[in-house]
Design a protein around this motif. Sequence first.
Motif, PDB file in Angstrom:
ATOM      1  N   ALA A  23       0.830  -1.202   0.000  1.00  0.00           N
ATOM      2  CA  ALA A  23       0.000   0.000   0.000  1.00  0.00           C
ATOM      3  C   ALA A  23       0.868   1.257   0.000  1.00  0.00           C
ATOM      4  CB  ALA A  23      -0.928  -0.007   1.213  1.00  0.00           C
ATOM      5  N   TRP A  24       1.946   1.252   0.793  1.00  0.00           N
ATOM      6  CA  TRP A  24       2.835   2.421   0.839  1.00  0.00           C
ATOM      7  C   TRP A  24       3.579   2.578  -0.483  1.00  0.00           C
ATOM      8  CZ3 TRP A  24       2.299   6.075   4.277  1.00  0.00           C
ATOM      9  CH2 TRP A  24       3.243   7.099   4.326  1.00  0.00           C
ATOM     10  N   THR A  25       3.935   1.460  -1.101  1.00  0.00           N
ATOM     11  CA  THR A  25       4.564   1.520  -2.422  1.00  0.00           C
ATOM     12  C   THR A  25       3.626   2.184  -3.420  1.00  0.00           C
ATOM     13  OG1 THR A  25       5.769  -0.524  -1.953  1.00  0.00           O
ATOM     14  CG2 THR A  25       5.660   0.164  -4.254  1.00  0.00           C
ATOM     15  N   GLY A  26       2.332   1.899  -3.302  1.00  0.00           N
ATOM     16  CA  GLY A  26       1.354   2.562  -4.151  1.00  0.00           C
ATOM     17  C   GLY A  26       1.394   4.065  -3.991  1.00  0.00           C
ATOM     18  N   LEU A  27       1.540   4.526  -2.744  1.00  0.00           N
ATOM     19  CA  LEU A  27       1.643   5.974  -2.510  1.00  0.00           C
ATOM     20  C   LEU A  27       2.940   6.544  -3.078  1.00  0.00           C
ATOM     21  CD1 LEU A  27       0.411   6.877   1.100  1.00  0.00           C
ATOM     22  CD2 LEU A  27      -0.610   7.479  -1.091  1.00  0.00           C
ATOM     23  N   VAL A  28       4.041   5.834  -2.855  1.00  0.00           N
ATOM     24  CA  VAL A  28       5.341   6.297  -3.344  1.00  0.00           C
ATOM     25  C   VAL A  28       5.331   6.378  -4.871  1.00  0.00           C
ATOM     26  CG1 VAL A  28       7.799   5.700  -3.530  1.00  0.00           C
ATOM     27  CG2 VAL A  28       6.620   5.474  -1.335  1.00  0.00           C
ATOM     28  N   ASN A  29       4.847   5.314  -5.516  1.00  0.00           N
ATOM     29  CA  ASN A  29       4.778   5.327  -6.974  1.00  0.00           C
ATOM     30  C   ASN A  29       3.747   6.345  -7.473  1.00  0.00           C
ATOM     31  OD1 ASN A  29       6.753   3.405  -7.135  1.00  0.00           O
ATOM     32  ND2 ASN A  29       5.360   1.696  -7.470  1.00  0.00           N
ATOM     33  N   GLY A  30       2.688   6.515  -6.696  1.00  0.00           N
ATOM     34  CA  GLY A  30       1.732   7.562  -7.029  1.00  0.00           C
ATOM     35  C   GLY A  30       2.378   8.936  -7.006  1.00  0.00           C
ATOM     36  N   TRP A  31       3.270   9.158  -6.023  1.00  0.00           N
ATOM     37  CA  TRP A  31       3.941  10.450  -5.916  1.00  0.00           C
ATOM     38  C   TRP A  31       4.846  10.709  -7.115  1.00  0.00           C
ATOM     39  CZ3 TRP A  31       3.814  15.115  -4.463  1.00  0.00           C
ATOM     40  CH2 TRP A  31       4.963  15.912  -4.475  1.00  0.00           C
ATOM     41  N   TYR A  32       5.622   9.698  -7.539  1.00  0.00           N
ATOM     42  CA  TYR A  32       6.502   9.984  -8.676  1.00  0.00           C
ATOM     43  C   TYR A  32       5.689  10.261  -9.932  1.00  0.00           C
ATOM     44  CZ  TYR A  32       6.757   5.345 -11.154  1.00  0.00           C
ATOM     45  OH  TYR A  32       6.510   4.206 -11.889  1.00  0.00           O
ATOM     46  N   ASN A  33       4.505   9.671 -10.030  1.00  0.00           N
ATOM     47  CA  ASN A  33       3.658   9.974 -11.178  1.00  0.00           C
ATOM     48  C   ASN A  33       2.992  11.343 -11.070  1.00  0.00           C
ATOM     49  OD1 ASN A  33       3.562   7.664 -13.177  1.00  0.00           O
ATOM     50  ND2 ASN A  33       3.336   6.548 -11.251  1.00  0.00           N
ATOM     51  N   ILE A  34       2.720  11.798  -9.830  1.00  0.00           N
ATOM     52  CA  ILE A  34       2.256  13.175  -9.642  1.00  0.00           C
ATOM     53  C   ILE A  34       3.322  14.149 -10.129  1.00  0.00           C
ATOM     54  CG2 ILE A  34       1.761  14.942  -7.895  1.00  0.00           C
ATOM     55  CD1 ILE A  34       0.314  12.756  -6.287  1.00  0.00           C
ATOM     56  N   VAL A  35       4.574  13.883  -9.738  1.00  0.00           N
ATOM     57  CA  VAL A  35       5.688  14.715 -10.204  1.00  0.00           C
ATOM     58  C   VAL A  35       5.733  14.709 -11.726  1.00  0.00           C
ATOM     59  CG1 VAL A  35       8.202  14.953 -10.240  1.00  0.00           C
ATOM     60  CG2 VAL A  35       7.028  14.367  -8.099  1.00  0.00           C
ATOM     61  N   THR A  36       5.509  13.546 -12.328  1.00  0.00           N
ATOM     62  CA  THR A  36       5.552  13.424 -13.787  1.00  0.00           C
ATOM     63  C   THR A  36       4.549  14.351 -14.452  1.00  0.00           C
ATOM     64  OG1 THR A  36       6.380  11.155 -13.766  1.00  0.00           O
ATOM     65  CG2 THR A  36       5.150  11.845 -15.714  1.00  0.00           C
ATOM     66  N   PHE A  37       3.291  14.324 -13.999  1.00  0.00           N
ATOM     67  CA  PHE A  37       2.330  15.187 -14.702  1.00  0.00           C
ATOM     68  C   PHE A  37       2.476  16.654 -14.312  1.00  0.00           C
ATOM     69  CE2 PHE A  37      -0.816  13.845 -11.323  1.00  0.00           C
ATOM     70  CZ  PHE A  37      -1.256  15.094 -10.908  1.00  0.00           C
ATOM     71  N   LEU A  38       3.111  16.945 -13.183  1.00  0.00           N
ATOM     72  CA  LEU A  38       3.359  18.347 -12.833  1.00  0.00           C
ATOM     73  C   LEU A  38       4.465  18.976 -13.684  1.00  0.00           C
ATOM     74  CD1 LEU A  38       3.131  18.294  -8.909  1.00  0.00           C
ATOM     75  CD2 LEU A  38       1.477  19.247 -10.522  1.00  0.00           C
TER      76      LEU A  38
END
Length: 439
Positions: A285-300
């Motif tokens: 679940a935490w990996t999901g958040l971490v990977n979610g964060w790098y993808n947030i950075v990607t679209f930003l």
Amino acid sequence: MSFKPTLSFWQIINMNVGFFGIQYSFGLQQSAVNPIYDFLGASPDQLPLLNLAGPLTGLLIQPIIGALSDKTWLPKFGGRRKPYFLIGALLCSLALFLFPFSSSLWMAAGLLWILDAGNNTAMEPYRAFIVDKLDDSQQAMGFQAQSFFTGFGQTLANISLFIFPLIFIGTTGKLPTWVFASFFLGAVCSVGSVWWSSHTTKEIPPSEAELQGMQSEKINIATPFIDILKAIKHMPKVMWQLALVYLFQWYALFCYWQNSSKSIALSIWNTTPKQNSKLYEEAVAWTGLVNGWYNIVTFLVAFYLAYLARKYSPKQVHFICLVLAAIGFLLFPHIQNKYLLFPAITGFGIGWASMMGIPYLMVISNIPKERYGVYMGIINMMIVIPMFIQTLTFGYILKHFLNNDPRQAITFAGSLLMLAAVCTLFINVKKSNKTIESE
């Protein structure tokens, strides 16, 4: 091909919305499929072979679909590229819907083959769609719009892996119930977003001469393979240089995706799937958040990278982004505070934004317009061949040289990304509107 009108920002967004669904599906593959394998009893050294579907279907399907789409014009079904979007999206949705019902490793692996086949069928024509629709001045925006939707789709996929376990508690069959929710949502996103792009964006029809050329060519089972071989024979030098960068870059990424959740489980929770499945679910679940964060950075950062690529050069932008990604990977396995994983993976988010769009700008001016599809497929071969090599070799490397330690796998990935950055400096990018002659 006809004159290409200048599109507004929102028209470029609409034409790329379908990439959102494709990348939501890909995000589930990155972050959820390997944990599902773990839940079904896979050992660490089995994971590379269980992930063989991704590189092999990409190697076979994308260049074939590209070659076929170059010679396709079906106005009743959307045109040149859109028929392939829709077929791929339907296959993805079917596989995503069925995946949570997997009762064994090999059932899950079989569905992954179908899922990857659908993803590759839909994704390949999307790259060519950009250069079909947009002139030189708008192509950077078009490719980075795809990076934006890559980040956005994968962000939602990864966040679902954190939120849904809090809502959908317990197990259904052999898998946690949240798996069903995440994959069912992915099935809806896949076909729905591709339908939106197909509905809002018309393809530019071929000229009379191009249409006559298509109709005069007899297409048989050997046609796409002959086209691919011809294109490789006449491939511009810059694409061979990019292939070396991709060898290190994509091998590294497969190492990360296969081992990120297990690395976090060891470095933060000090556990493995076999030692404590409950704690490992928390790590996933935490990996999901971490990977979610790098993808947030990607679209930003995606559209800002398009600006930098126009102002400076795609090569310089990609080099810096790869270095930042490498530093993030090298720090990642040594972090023991789960919150510090987010600044570490930020570098990879920037690198991922570049990987999904900027390299195409280095080569597109050297590709003839009537061969966009097949050459986009060949670029994908450069992506999947390193992944294929990784699936065949990394299990042995992990077991015999890295002590089956997923943390060392992430360090290994960081070193390879640094090599990819160095190789980027040797790419000879020419600012030219000329293209190589068509065979």
